[in-house]
Design a protein around this motif. Structure first.
Motif, PDB file in Angstrom:
ATOM      1  N   LEU A   1       0.830  -1.202   0.000  1.00 23.54           N
ATOM      2  CA  LEU A   1       0.000   0.000   0.000  1.00 23.54           C
ATOM      3  C   LEU A   1       0.864   1.252   0.000  1.00 23.54           C
ATOM      4  CD1 LEU A   1      -2.938  -0.806   2.418  1.00 23.54           C
ATOM      5  CD2 LEU A   1      -3.069  -0.174  -0.003  1.00 23.54           C
ATOM      6  N   ALA A   2       1.868   1.225   0.853  1.00 26.02           N
ATOM      7  CA  ALA A   2       2.753   2.390   0.951  1.00 26.02           C
ATOM      8  C   ALA A   2       3.464   2.628  -0.382  1.00 26.02           C
ATOM      9  CB  ALA A   2       3.780   2.173   2.057  1.00 26.02           C
ATOM     10  N   ARG A   3       3.869   1.542  -0.968  1.00 32.38           N
ATOM     11  CA  ARG A   3       4.610   1.635  -2.219  1.00 32.38           C
ATOM     12  C   ARG A   3       3.708   2.206  -3.310  1.00 32.38           C
ATOM     13  NH1 ARG A   3       8.464  -1.043  -5.712  1.00 32.38           N
ATOM     14  NH2 ARG A   3       7.289  -1.496  -7.608  1.00 32.38           N
ATOM     15  N   LYS A   4       2.495   1.662  -3.368  1.00 33.53           N
ATOM     16  CA  LYS A   4       1.555   2.116  -4.375  1.00 33.53           C
ATOM     17  C   LYS A   4       1.294   3.613  -4.191  1.00 33.53           C
ATOM     18  CE  LYS A   4      -2.706   0.350  -6.288  1.00 33.53           C
ATOM     19  NZ  LYS A   4      -3.853  -0.522  -6.018  1.00 33.53           N
ATOM     20  N   ASP A   5       1.108   3.962  -2.919  1.00 33.96           N
ATOM     21  CA  ASP A   5       0.811   5.345  -2.599  1.00 33.96           C
ATOM     22  C   ASP A   5       1.952   6.255  -3.006  1.00 33.96           C
ATOM     23  OD1 ASP A   5      -1.046   7.148  -1.414  1.00 33.96           O
ATOM     24  OD2 ASP A   5       0.423   7.429   0.215  1.00 33.96           O
ATOM     25  N   LYS A   6       3.142   5.847  -2.646  1.00 29.73           N
ATOM     26  CA  LYS A   6       4.328   6.668  -2.944  1.00 29.73           C
ATOM     27  C   LYS A   6       4.493   6.846  -4.437  1.00 29.73           C
ATOM     28  CE  LYS A   6       6.787   7.817   0.755  1.00 29.73           C
ATOM     29  NZ  LYS A   6       7.014   9.244   0.996  1.00 29.73           N
ATOM     30  N   LEU A   7       4.389   5.702  -5.140  1.00 30.12           N
ATOM     31  CA  LEU A   7       4.629   5.761  -6.578  1.00 30.12           C
ATOM     32  C   LEU A   7       3.542   6.571  -7.276  1.00 30.12           C
ATOM     33  CD1 LEU A   7       5.997   2.187  -7.324  1.00 30.12           C
ATOM     34  CD2 LEU A   7       7.228   4.330  -6.933  1.00 30.12           C
ATOM     35  N   ARG A   8       2.338   6.416  -6.749  1.00 31.02           N
ATOM     36  CA  ARG A   8       1.238   7.167  -7.335  1.00 31.02           C
ATOM     37  C   ARG A   8       1.454   8.666  -7.106  1.00 31.02           C
ATOM     38  NH1 ARG A   8      -3.840   4.826  -7.332  1.00 31.02           N
ATOM     39  NH2 ARG A   8      -5.335   6.112  -8.458  1.00 31.02           N
ATOM     40  N   GLN A   9       1.963   8.979  -5.927  1.00 33.03           N
ATOM     41  CA  GLN A   9       2.233  10.379  -5.622  1.00 33.03           C
ATOM     42  C   GLN A   9       3.271  10.936  -6.594  1.00 33.03           C
ATOM     43  OE1 GLN A   9       2.394  10.321  -1.341  1.00 33.03           O
ATOM     44  NE2 GLN A   9       3.130  12.428  -1.390  1.00 33.03           N
ATOM     45  N   ALA A  10       4.288  10.122  -6.788  1.00 35.43           N
ATOM     46  CA  ALA A  10       5.347  10.562  -7.698  1.00 35.43           C
ATOM     47  C   ALA A  10       4.791  10.734  -9.104  1.00 35.43           C
ATOM     48  CB  ALA A  10       6.480   9.545  -7.698  1.00 35.43           C
ATOM     49  N   GLU A  11       3.965   9.739  -9.480  1.00 36.42           N
ATOM     50  CA  GLU A  11       3.393   9.786 -10.815  1.00 36.42           C
ATOM     51  C   GLU A  11       2.535  11.041 -10.968  1.00 36.42           C
ATOM     52  OE1 GLU A  11       0.914   6.434 -11.517  1.00 36.42           O
ATOM     53  OE2 GLU A  11       0.200   7.189 -13.439  1.00 36.42           O
ATOM     54  N   GLU A  12       1.760  11.316  -9.915  1.00 41.75           N
ATOM     55  CA  GLU A  12       0.888  12.483  -9.943  1.00 41.75           C
ATOM     56  C   GLU A  12       1.706  13.760 -10.087  1.00 41.75           C
ATOM     57  OE1 GLU A  12      -1.882  13.636  -6.508  1.00 41.75           O
ATOM     58  OE2 GLU A  12      -2.721  11.793  -7.399  1.00 41.75           O
ATOM     59  N   GLU A  13       2.798  13.775  -9.331  1.00 42.18           N
ATOM     60  CA  GLU A  13       3.642  14.970  -9.386  1.00 42.18           C
ATOM     61  C   GLU A  13       4.147  15.219 -10.796  1.00 42.18           C
ATOM     62  OE1 GLU A  13       6.804  15.125  -6.441  1.00 42.18           O
ATOM     63  OE2 GLU A  13       5.347  14.491  -4.922  1.00 42.18           O
ATOM     64  N   VAL A  14       4.671  14.163 -11.418  1.00 40.97           N
ATOM     65  CA  VAL A  14       5.204  14.403 -12.772  1.00 40.97           C
ATOM     66  C   VAL A  14       4.089  14.716 -13.747  1.00 40.97           C
ATOM     67  CG1 VAL A  14       7.461  13.349 -12.834  1.00 40.97           C
ATOM     68  CG2 VAL A  14       5.479  11.900 -12.903  1.00 40.97           C
ATOM     69  N   LYS A  15       2.940  14.068 -13.525  1.00 46.52           N
ATOM     70  CA  LYS A  15       1.819  14.361 -14.418  1.00 46.52           C
ATOM     71  C   LYS A  15       1.403  15.822 -14.300  1.00 46.52           C
ATOM     72  CE  LYS A  15      -0.725  10.095 -15.226  1.00 46.52           C
ATOM     73  NZ  LYS A  15      -1.910   9.328 -14.800  1.00 46.52           N
ATOM     74  N   LEU A  16       1.393  16.288 -13.049  1.00 46.79           N
ATOM     75  CA  LEU A  16       1.036  17.691 -12.845  1.00 46.79           C
ATOM     76  C   LEU A  16       2.001  18.609 -13.554  1.00 46.79           C
ATOM     77  CD1 LEU A  16      -0.190  18.050  -9.190  1.00 46.79           C
ATOM     78  CD2 LEU A  16      -1.289  18.885 -11.284  1.00 46.79           C
ATOM     79  N   CYS A  17       3.275  18.230 -13.484  1.00 48.27           N
ATOM     80  CA  CYS A  17       4.295  19.033 -14.155  1.00 48.27           C
ATOM     81  C   CYS A  17       4.009  19.080 -15.647  1.00 48.27           C
ATOM     82  CB  CYS A  17       5.681  18.458 -13.917  1.00 48.27           C
ATOM     83  SG  CYS A  17       6.188  18.672 -12.220  1.00 48.27           S
ATOM     84  N   VAL A  18       3.639  17.900 -16.184  1.00 49.31           N
ATOM     85  CA  VAL A  18       3.340  17.868 -17.617  1.00 49.31           C
ATOM     86  C   VAL A  18       2.144  18.766 -17.899  1.00 49.31           C
ATOM     87  CG1 VAL A  18       2.498  16.400 -19.471  1.00 49.31           C
ATOM     88  CG2 VAL A  18       4.325  15.608 -17.999  1.00 49.31           C
TER      89      VAL A  18
END
Lengths: 216, 539
Positions: free
Chosen positions: B32-49
């Motif tokens: 769960l933590a991993r999914k959450d972390k990675l999703r957060q990271a993914e969200e961050e880069v997506k936001l940047c895009v």
């Protein structure tokens, strides 16, 4: 030597009494505890053979009551051979313990040993000067030569020898050498003493007039 | 082997279950933590895009706030739309969600400008390209404070790199359109619940470990990609995993210790039981398990075992006493024979002496025979070897026969026997029951007064045959009453032996009656007499 046998089985009592009599003892019998205790308390015995399973008063109780008054050596005769029973017998004042069925020879040997022990003799051989007495074989020798004594004479010699150095009264001798059925004529003892002196020498038995006899 | 003990087995299973539970728990927590972390990271880069691909907005809208507000749309809130041709034709009241307002029907890809305002500015690709490059540079720069991690790269539609950040790793492959997954139905670009982005407004993501990248294709076919390495996430996850392992280990230790304690407590009564059993096995039958304060299953078991031990002890002591009594009874006659014969044989004697000795021996032998017969009889009844005969007979006839048998003995003591007999049909072994009658009668004679009387009666009473033998003799002391059916038990320790009785008569009677399914009871009052009652079931 006078012995009391307390045994409720009549055939057994008869045969034990018989065997002891033939061995030269003066023997009384009792068929129950009450009679046994009465005789044990009122007569002088050199040993008592006591069965445990007795009517009226059992052997344990008889022994307990007797020990309050007397130290007569007691040989317990019993059919129970558990260690517990033996220990109990010896602890309550019995001097020896014989388990039924026993051999007559063993019974006689134990009675002899019992009497010898109560007289503080270590062995069955008693030496008095030139006279030697073997209580096991009931043989008397003088200077190595065997002497022929009657059963009564032998008993008298043995009793005096076992109590050597002590004054033995006539009453005591009557009590220990004759059973209750014997006629205790007053001069019977004198006859025996006189016969013994003929065979063992006049000085063997000294007379304390009015008191009794003594063997040194 | 220590692991064969219940305690250790319990501990082993307990440990195994604990490890499984903790392991699965820790694993799912980590996932769960991993999914959450990675999703957060993914969200961050997506936001940047999204930020980079939406030109013309003031940069400070993205600064500071970790999570920019317009999550659900490329276009964002109510603000002047600087680039209506590119994003959001319906910019009047900004519709929520989607890549510039998601809930309208899907616009044709060519019509970016839409017809919302009725004017259609020229499509200036160069302008947008520059806008996006600048935006991307700004976004990345803002993110790269303090550590340079983010990078971007902007490809033209033909694959040539239009712009890129200096820290972009070399050799980033240009994503091919449609290669990434579309956001799930019912979710927007960031994976949150909401209307899906309109076609042409999607932000895709891909993970090229250890890099997380997100990209967007402009309607013109250019591709803007923002990415960053996932090292911080990985480090945090490693930290988390370590923590989970440590916490799991600690919990496991606590659990094992607790389990050990519980198992020890649970096992202790069993150990007590087994220790007691060992002592009993070693021969000390008087041992009992302490059941104080254990009113549970083990307490009940211990009580049950105690009862069994008690029965065992009783049986053992009875057996031991029986054996010792039997040998005791045999010893006396043997002694008689031994002493009689040894004395007789010690020298020559008159014939009468031999005769006397032989007679004594005969008496002793007869006594032994009687005893041995009684013992065998009892043993047979005990073992149930010889099945009882099952015949119909009249109990009163059996009683009458028995009375006739003992009449001479009774006459000897001047005792009269009175009979009150009614015919009673019984089923069983008449011979054995006759033995019971004779035994009870001779007992009654033996313990009666001279000139006394005996009353014997037989009757049936509600499907039970009742036989009573009553005497008016000495009676039995109350203390002896419960024991008189015991083998070799004698009220007067040797009176009956004198009379040639073995001490087994009543025990045999009881055994015979009980073998018939009946009962033998006694009532007695000292000095008044005794009454023996036999009850037999009538089939």
């Amino acid at each position: 030597m006078r012995v009391l046998v307390v045994e409720d089985e009549p055939d057994l009592l008869a045969s034990v009494v018989n065997a002891l009599r033939e061995d030269g003892y003066a023997v009384d019998g009792a068929v129950d505890g009450e009679e046994g205790l009465y005789k044990a308390e009122n007569y002088e015995y050199d040993a008592i053979l006591l069965d445990i399973m007795l009517p009226k008063i059992d052997g344990w109780e008889l022994l307990r009551r007797l020990r309050l008054r007397k130290k007569t050596p007691v040989l317990m005769l019993t059919a129970r051979d558990a260690i517990r029973d033996r220990v109990r017998g010896l602890d309550s004042g019995a001097d020896d313990y014989l388990v039924k069925p026993f051999d007559v020879d063993e019974l006689l040997a134990r009675v002899r040993a019992l009497i010898r022990r109560s007289a503080s003799e270590a062995t069955s051989r008693i030496e008095l000067g030139e006279v030697a007495i073997d209580t096991a074989t009931r043989a008397v020798t003088r200077n190595g030569e065997p002497l022929m004594l009657t059963a009564r004479e032998y008993s008298l010699v043995e009793y005096l020898a076992l109590h050597r150095g002590k004054l033995v009264t006539r009453t005591t001798l009557y009590e220990h050498l004759f059973n209750e059925d014997d006629d205790t004529l007053s001069n019977l003892l004198d006859v025996h003493v006189s016969n013994i002196r003929k065979k063992l020498g006049h000085d063997f038995i000294s007379t304390r007039r009015g008191h009794g006899y003594c063997v040194e | 082997m220590i692991f064969n003990s219940i305690r250790w087995r319990m501990q082993l299973w307990h440990g195994l279950i604990l490890v499984l539970v903790l392991g699965s728990f820790g694993l799912s927590a980590y996932q769960l933590a991993r999914k959450d972390k990675l999703r957060q990271a993914e969200e961050e880069v997506k936001l940047c895009v999204a930020e980079a691909a939406r030109p013309g907005l003031p940069p400070d809208r993205f600064r500071g706030a970790g999570r920019p507000e317009p999550l659900d749309g490329f276009g964002g809130g109510n603000r002047p739309e600087p680039n209506p041709d590119h994003f959001g034709e319906g910019s009047g009241p900004e519709p929520p969600g989607g890549f510039g307002g998601g809930d309208r029907p899907e616009p044709p890809p060519e019509r970016f400008g839409g017809g919302g305002r009725g004017k259609k500015p020229p499509f200036e690709r160069g302008f947008f390209r520059e806008q996006i490059s600048t935006n991307a540079l700004r976004v990345v720069a803002s993110k790269n404070n303090p550590t340079p991690a983010y990078y971007f790269i902007f490809w033209k539609e033909d694959g040539a790199v239009l712009a890129s950040s200096t820290n972009a790793p070399p050799g980033i492959p240009r994503p091919t359109p449609l290669l990434g997954a579309r956001p799930e139905p019912g979710r927007n670009n960031w994976g949150h619940a909401g209307p899906p982005p309109a076609k042409g407004f999607e932000v895709y993501s891909r993970t090229r470990a250890p890099l997380q990248e997100a990209y967007h294709f402009t309607p013109g076919g250019d591709c803007i990609l923002v990415g960053r390495p996932l090292q911080p996430e990985y480090a945090a996850l490693r930290q988390r995993a370590l923590w989970l392992v440590a916490a799991g280990g600690a919990v496991l230790m606590c659990g094992l210790a607790g389990g050990m304690w519980v198992a020890t407590r649970a096992i202790r009564p069993i150990e007590d039981i087994s220790a007691t059993a060992v002592k009993i096995a070693a021969g000390d039958l008087s041992q009992r398990i302490d059941t104080a304060g254990t009113d549970n299953e083990l307490g009940h078991l211990a009580a049950l075992l105690n009862a069994t031990f008690a029965r065992l002890e009783t049986a053992f002591s009875q057996q031991a006493r029986f054996t010792s009594d039997a040998s005791h009874e045999l010893r006396t006659p043997v002694t008689v024979i031994l002493t009689q014969t040894q004395t007789a044989l010690s020298r020559e004697r008159p014939a009468a002496d031999y005769r006397g000795a032989l007679e004594a021996c005969q008496r002793a032998a007869q006594r032994m025979r009687k005893l041995i017969e009684s013992l065998l009889e009892l043993a047979r009844l005990d073992a149930g070897q010889e099945p009882l005969k099952q015949e119909r007979f009249d109990l009163s006839r059996v009683v009458r026969d028995g009375v006739e048998l003992v009449r001479p003995l009774a006459a000897e003591h001047g005792i009269t026997i009175q009979c009150g007999l009614a015919p009673v049909e019984c089923l069983g072994d008449s011979e054995r029951l006759g033995q019971v009658v004779v035994n009870l009668l001779s007992n009654a004679i033996q313990f009666n007064r001279d000139q006394g009387e005996i009353l014997i009666s037989a009757a049936s009473h509600e499907r039970t045959a009742v036989l009573t033998v009553a005497d008016h003799g000495l009676g039995i002391p109350a203390a002896d009453l419960p024991h008189i059916f015991e083998r070799f038990y004698r009220v007067d320790k040797s009176r009956s032996r004198l009379q040639g009785r073995s001490g087994l008569g009543l025990a045999i009677c009881k055994a015979i009656v009980e073998a018939h399914g009946g009962s033998l009871e006694v009532a007695s009052q000292e000095g008044q007499g005794s009454t023996f009652t036999v009850k037999l079931p009538i089939p």
